[in-house]
Each structure stands twice: as structure tokens, then as C-alpha cells.
Design a protein around this motif. Structure first.
Motif, mmCIF file in Angstrom:
data_model
loop_
_atom_site.group_PDB
_atom_site.id
_atom_site.type_symbol
_atom_site.label_atom_id
_atom_site.label_comp_id
_atom_site.label_asym_id
_atom_site.label_seq_id
_atom_site.Cartn_x
_atom_site.Cartn_y
_atom_site.Cartn_z
ATOM 1 N N LEU A 272 66.885 14.952 41.069
ATOM 2 C CA LEU A 272 67.678 14.181 40.096
ATOM 3 C C LEU A 272 67.085 14.294 38.696
ATOM 4 C CD1 LEU A 272 69.832 12.131 39.260
ATOM 5 C CD2 LEU A 272 68.315 10.302 40.072
ATOM 6 N N LEU A 273 65.784 14.160 38.585
ATOM 7 C CA LEU A 273 65.153 14.258 37.262
ATOM 8 C C LEU A 273 65.335 15.647 36.671
ATOM 9 C CD1 LEU A 273 61.840 12.301 37.982
ATOM 10 C CD2 LEU A 273 63.922 11.437 36.909
ATOM 11 N N LEU A 274 65.233 16.672 37.490
ATOM 12 C CA LEU A 274 65.410 18.043 36.995
ATOM 13 C C LEU A 274 66.861 18.296 36.603
ATOM 14 C CD1 LEU A 274 63.171 19.934 39.584
ATOM 15 C CD2 LEU A 274 62.638 19.501 37.178
ATOM 16 N N ARG A 275 67.798 17.780 37.393
ATOM 17 C CA ARG A 275 69.224 17.954 37.069
ATOM 18 C C ARG A 275 69.600 17.250 35.778
ATOM 19 N NH1 ARG A 275 70.537 16.455 42.405
ATOM 20 N NH2 ARG A 275 71.360 14.500 41.571
ATOM 21 N N SER A 276 68.802 16.292 35.360
ATOM 22 C CA SER A 276 69.128 15.486 34.184
ATOM 23 C C SER A 276 68.584 16.075 32.885
ATOM 24 C CB SER A 276 68.575 14.064 34.371
ATOM 25 O OG SER A 276 69.106 13.459 35.526
ATOM 26 N N ALA A 277 68.137 17.324 32.935
ATOM 27 C CA ALA A 277 67.640 17.983 31.720
ATOM 28 C C ALA A 277 68.694 17.932 30.611
ATOM 29 C CB ALA A 277 67.273 19.428 32.035
ATOM 30 N N CYS A 278 68.225 17.732 29.380
ATOM 31 C CA CYS A 278 69.110 17.610 28.228
ATOM 32 C C CYS A 278 68.301 17.993 26.990
ATOM 33 C CB CYS A 278 69.650 16.189 28.121
ATOM 34 S SG CYS A 278 68.367 14.946 27.862
ATOM 35 N N PRO A 279 68.924 18.067 25.812
ATOM 36 C CA PRO A 279 68.150 18.449 24.620
ATOM 37 C C PRO A 279 66.923 17.573 24.371
ATOM 38 C CG PRO A 279 70.483 18.614 24.161
ATOM 39 C CD PRO A 279 70.375 18.003 25.527
ATOM 40 N N ALA A 280 67.017 16.286 24.698
ATOM 41 C CA ALA A 280 65.865 15.399 24.490
ATOM 42 C C ALA A 280 64.791 15.581 25.555
ATOM 43 C CB ALA A 280 66.331 13.939 24.466
ATOM 44 N N ALA A 281 65.147 16.199 26.674
ATOM 45 C CA ALA A 281 64.199 16.435 27.773
ATOM 46 C C ALA A 281 64.548 17.771 28.414
ATOM 47 C CB ALA A 281 64.266 15.306 28.784
ATOM 48 N N PRO A 282 64.235 18.873 27.740
ATOM 49 C CA PRO A 282 64.711 20.193 28.186
ATOM 50 C C PRO A 282 64.177 20.633 29.544
ATOM 51 C CG PRO A 282 63.164 20.397 26.353
ATOM 52 C CD PRO A 282 63.500 18.959 26.459
ATOM 53 N N LYS A 283 63.027 20.111 29.975
ATOM 54 C CA LYS A 283 62.489 20.490 31.291
ATOM 55 C C LYS A 283 62.863 19.488 32.379
ATOM 56 C CE LYS A 283 58.259 20.883 29.728
ATOM 57 N NZ LYS A 283 56.791 21.166 29.601
ATOM 58 N N GLY A 284 63.644 18.480 31.997
ATOM 59 C CA GLY A 284 64.025 17.443 32.941
ATOM 60 C C GLY A 284 63.512 16.096 32.493
#
Length: 518
Positions: A272-284
Motif C-alpha cells: 500500500l505504501l509503495l502504491r501510494s507513490a506521488c510527487p511528494a513521496a516518489p519512492k512511496g
């Protein structure tokens, strides 16, 4: 949903359910999201064919192994999580397990907390799960501030003979700590169906019976089943989780709360944490340290089946533990691990797991067998990891520290033969293993090498917690359930005080934390 909770808890296994109950009992409104549904109490609960052949309750997930090949994991999505199918073993980690411990193939790292800090919560968890035990003859047992809530379950004659025979060989055994409702007013009938089966009577104290149901009774928990969380959303600056995107009845919704607790199990929490990668958290999410998904552990495990000409008439066999070699032996300087009896094997269970074994042969073998399982610690390796590949979970792992495990199996087989079981069959349980999974979102003091602080709060996002076996930096060599529950209570008390200014009255219990410790 017409609910505005203070806290969203994702997952109803032992970590999530224990956290939710503690918060709710202190007045906090909790929304618990569970991917699956309730496990019905039905005749199939105790059916070998339904549980082991048809895999009625096993999730229909498809994961990838290290080579990219698909497999169906032994994972469960339901209220209570995987504990609905565990054997009820509730064992404390040993005191030395919290320190750096040298193994044959490496070092298990020290934890950011000590056994003494967790000890009072161990006792509270034992009370909640009605643990029966007696570690008087356990050479590895840690100190205790309070006795077990209930005495150990007595051995049936064949098991008692086994314990006596092992003592004759200089090996001590003790009562296996068990979470069962076995008391004059309890509902446990001491049947054959603990390991691998859900309890039709609700007499096994799992996350549902021990935590979810009492939590719901407070009126402060709303449980939403069949709710699949897709990802976590972050604020623009990445400092907080701003929403939980969840699919309910085919519709995507975004839910919000002051705090979010992820408790999906070590594999699915990392995913879940990895799938939630976004510009603010590029590695998850929670992954600035790049440790999320890494250090996956799931004990090295082998089942042993001792066969004799005598029939084993035992009904409830799962009453004995052996920790004589937990930290090694006079002739072996490295930790070996833990042994415990399995619930009594039945013929159909063997046929389901051993291809081409005729059912009649399996039934005959089961009537004449005594059944054990041994666990040895596997070591945290950053290259043993959970990944997302083409939208699927991948377990990219390679086993380590196997030499001590093979030595423990050899010693256990020798003990069984000397105890009157001349034929010993062994079956490694390490391929695609997901039981006792842990370590993928480790906690620690240094944000550069850990994802969570000592209370399971994300270093990166102030309102995010991960409270399941993911936090563990090492796996020890015993079942992790009780340690998850104890840390969940500790983290929940921290949340109550730090985030809600609610003081939990643990003064009396905490004052006994060092009692009896020498």
C-alpha cells in the motif's frame, strides 16, 4: 460514508484491531476498514476438505515470486485477519531478542526499545487474549512482572510421555502459551481444529474475538467490510496523509481523519505504501529512507511427523513447547530456534499437502503420528523485499540462515526417534511462506535507516502509523502475534497521550515492569 472518524485503521488483524480497541475504549472514534468480510461460523470451519483442499477461506490473490512466476499466497482477507487461522500460540520474544544477536550467517539488529519497555504491555495483551501458559521449565523464558493469566493446558497422556522421554534425554519442555477460552465458563472444547482452521465456537482468541468484538461493544468503532484501500493521499507538502482512497461497493471514495493507522500485514502494508507513490513521496509513502518493502522475514519453518506402531489417541495435541536450543547448545554456539507441537494432523490434511499420497495411507499415518513444527530466525536482508510489478505484489526473496535451521531439525528428529518414534518425516515450509511475515516497514531512531519511530509513527508523515508486524527489525524465532499486540497497545497509549491529550492509567502496571528481574 456518513462517518467522520478521529482515526482510520486499515486492517482488522491483530495490530489494527488491538490499536482500534484501545483507542475506542478511551473515547476515540475509529473507522476500521477491512478488505474482506466476517468468517461465518459454519460446519465448513472444521472441515479438512473445505479448509485444505478447497481452500474455502484463502484469498484469491495472485502474487509473483522472485522469478516472476505467479503463485497463490496463503493469505486471508477477513475480519480478524490471518489470526482467524493461526494456532493460538501467543509467545513473548525472549529478552535477548531485543538486543543485537549474532547468528551463524549474520547479526539480528537491536530494537529501538527494550524488553522492559514492552513487558507491561505483554501482560495486558496476555489478559486480552486469555493466554494459558507456564514457562517454569523454559530455559529461554524472559522475566515476567505478573504470572500468566491462566495456567498451562494439561498434556494428554501421549504428549506427557513425549515430555517425559525428552526430559530423560536432558531436554526441558514447557507449556505452550495458548490463547483459548478454556475455563469453567469458557467455550473451548480442546478439539483438533486450531492450526489452519477458523474456530466454529469462537473459542480461539484471535483478533476478531479478542479485539474487534470488544471494540465494537464500545460504540466507538465503525467497521466497514469489503473495503479495499487503493492508496494513501498526501498533503501538498507531503507532511501529512490527507486522505485514504478506498473502493466500497465498486465506488471510489476518499476518507479523511486526524490520524491514519496502516495495519494490513507486512506484505500488504508495504505494498500500500509503495502504491501510494506521488510527487511528494516518489519512492512511496513513508519511504524517504528507502526501507519500505525491504528486510522481509518469515521464519525458516519445518514440520516434523514422528511415526510409531502405537496409535496416538490425542485430541488436543498443541500443548508442548521446547526452547532448549533457542540460543544454541554447548556444542553449537549460534541460536537454533523454537519447537512447538502442532494441532493433531488428520489424514485429509496430509493428502492435501503431499501430492499423490493415497488418502487411506494419509489417514493411517496420522493415526500413528506425533506432530511438531520448528522455527528458526531468518535475518533481515535489504534485498529480500516486497515490490509492485505490473500492478501485482512480488515477493523477491531468497532464504538465509538455513544452516542453524537444518541443525535444529536434525536435533529434533533425533529426539523424536529416541522418544519412541523411529520414523521421522520432515517437510520444509519455506516456499512462498507468508506465515509470520514481518519487517518491511521497520522502526528505529534514525530516519535514514528506518521508516517509523519507536511508537510506529512515520518519520515522514506526522499523522501516519504502521502497526502490524511490518515494524519489526528482526523476527526472533517465535510467533509474532503477541509482540504485535503488545506494541499496538504501547503505540495506542502514545497516540492517546500525544495526539488526543488522553492519559491512560497504567501507573500501577507500569510500576511493576521491573519486578522480579535480576
Amino acid at each position: 460514508m456518513n462517518v467522520q472518524p478521529d482515526v482510520i485503521v486499515i486492517g482488522s488483524g491483530v495490530g489494527g484491531a488491538t490499536t482500534a480497541r484501545r483507542l475506542a475504549e478511551n473515547g476515540v472514534n475509529v473507522l476500521m476498514l477491512e478488505r474482506g468480510d466476517w468468517v461465518a461460523r459454519e460446519d465448513q470451519n472444521w472441515s479438512v476438505a473445505s479448509v485444505f483442499f478447497e481452500k474455502r477461506y484463502t484469498a484469491h490473490d495472485t502474487w509473483l515470486d522472485a522469478n516472476g512466476a505467479e503463485f497463490r499466497p496463503g493469505i486471508y482477507y477477513n475480519v480478524g485477519g490471518c489470526t482467524k487461522f493461526y494456532g493460538g500460540s501467543m509467545i513473548r520474544f525472549r529478552e535477548r531478542d531485543f538486543n543485537a544477536l549474532t547468528h551463524k550467517e549474520g547479526v539480528a539488529p537491536a530494537w529501538p526499545i527494550s524488553y522492559a519497555e514492552l513487558e507491561p504491555y505483554y501482560y495486558q495483551a496476555e489478559q486480552m487474549f486469555k493466554v494459558h501458559g507456564d514457562d517454569t521449565d523454559d530455559p529461554s523464558a524472559p522475566w515476567r512482572s505478573q504470572p500468566y493469566p491462566y495456567p498451562g493446558i494439561a498434556n494428554e497422556p501421549v504428549v506427557a510421555q513425549m515430555a517425559s522421554a525428552m526430559r530423560g534425554q536432558g531436554v526441558r519442555t514447557s507449556a505452550l502459551p495458548l490463547a483459548v477460552d478454556y475455563a469453567p465458563t469458557g467455550s473451548c472444547s480442546l478439539c483438533k481444529t486450531c492450526d489452519g482452521f477458523p474456530c466454529k465456537l469462537g473459542a480461539k482468541l484471535d483478533a476478531e474475538t479478542a479485539q474487534v468484538l470488544p471494540g465494537l461493544a464500545t460504540g466507538k468503532i465503525t467497521l466497514q467490510t469489503n473495503a479495499r484501500v487503493q492508496r494513501l493521499l498526501l498533503s501538498d507538502d507531503g507532511a501529512r496523509v490527507s486522505g485514504v482512497e478506498v473502493e466500497i461497493d465498486g465506488t471510489l471514495q476518499t476518507l479523511t481523519a486526524k490520524l491514519v493507522v496502516v495495519a494490513c500485514g507486512a506484505v500488504n502494508s508495504a505494498a500500500l505504501l509503495l502504491r501510494s507513490a506521488c510527487p511528494a513521496a516518489p519512492k512511496g509513502v513513508a519511504n524517504r529512507s528507502d526501507v519500505v518493502g525491504r528486510h522481509y522475514m518469515a521464519h525458516n519453518q519445518t514440520a516434523l511427523m514422528g511415526l510409531s506402531f502405537r496409535e496416538n489417541t490425542t485430541t488436543f495435541q498443541k500443548t508442548l513447547a521446547m526452547n532448549e536450543f533457542y540460543f544454541g547448545a554447548p556444542d553449537y554456539p549460534y541460536p537454533l530456534g523454537h519447537a512447538q507441537m502442532l494441532g493433531k494432523l488428520q489424514g485429509g490434511m496430509l493428502s492435501a499437502n503431499v501430492p499423490f499420497l493415497p488418502k487411506a495411507v494419509g489417514v493411517s499415518m496420522a493415526r500413528h503420528s506425533i506432530d511438531w513444527i520448528v522455527f528458526s530466525e531468518d535475518l533481515p536482508d535489504p534485498d529480500n523485499r516486497v515490490l509492485i510489478k505490473n500492478g501485482k505484489v512480488q515477493l523477491d526473496i531468497r532464504r538465509n540462515n538455513l544452516a542453524p535451521h537444518k541443525e535444529l531439525v536434525k536435533r529434533m528428529a533425533r529426539l523424536l526417534r529416541a522418544s519412541g518414534y523411529p520414523v521421522v518425516l520432515t517437510k520444509p515450509l519455506i516456499k512462498h511462506s507468508t506465515s509470520h511475515q514481518c519487517g518491511t516497514v521497520r522502526f528505529g531512531h534514525d530516519p535514514k535507516t528506518s521508516a517509523l519511530d519507536a511508537y510506529c509513527r512515520s518519520h515522514d508523515h506526522a499523522n501516519l502509523f504502521v502497526i502490524d508486524a511490518s515494524f519489526m527489525p528482526s523476527s526472533a524465532a517465535v510467533n509474532p502475534a503477541l509482540t504485535i499486540a503488545a506494541q499496538a497497545l504501547r503505540a495506542a497509549d502514545h497516540i492517546l497521550m500525544r495526539d488526543f491529550s488522553i492519559a491512560v492509567d497504567n501507573a500501577n502496571l507500569l510500576s511493576t515492569a521491573g519486578a522480579g528481574h535480576e
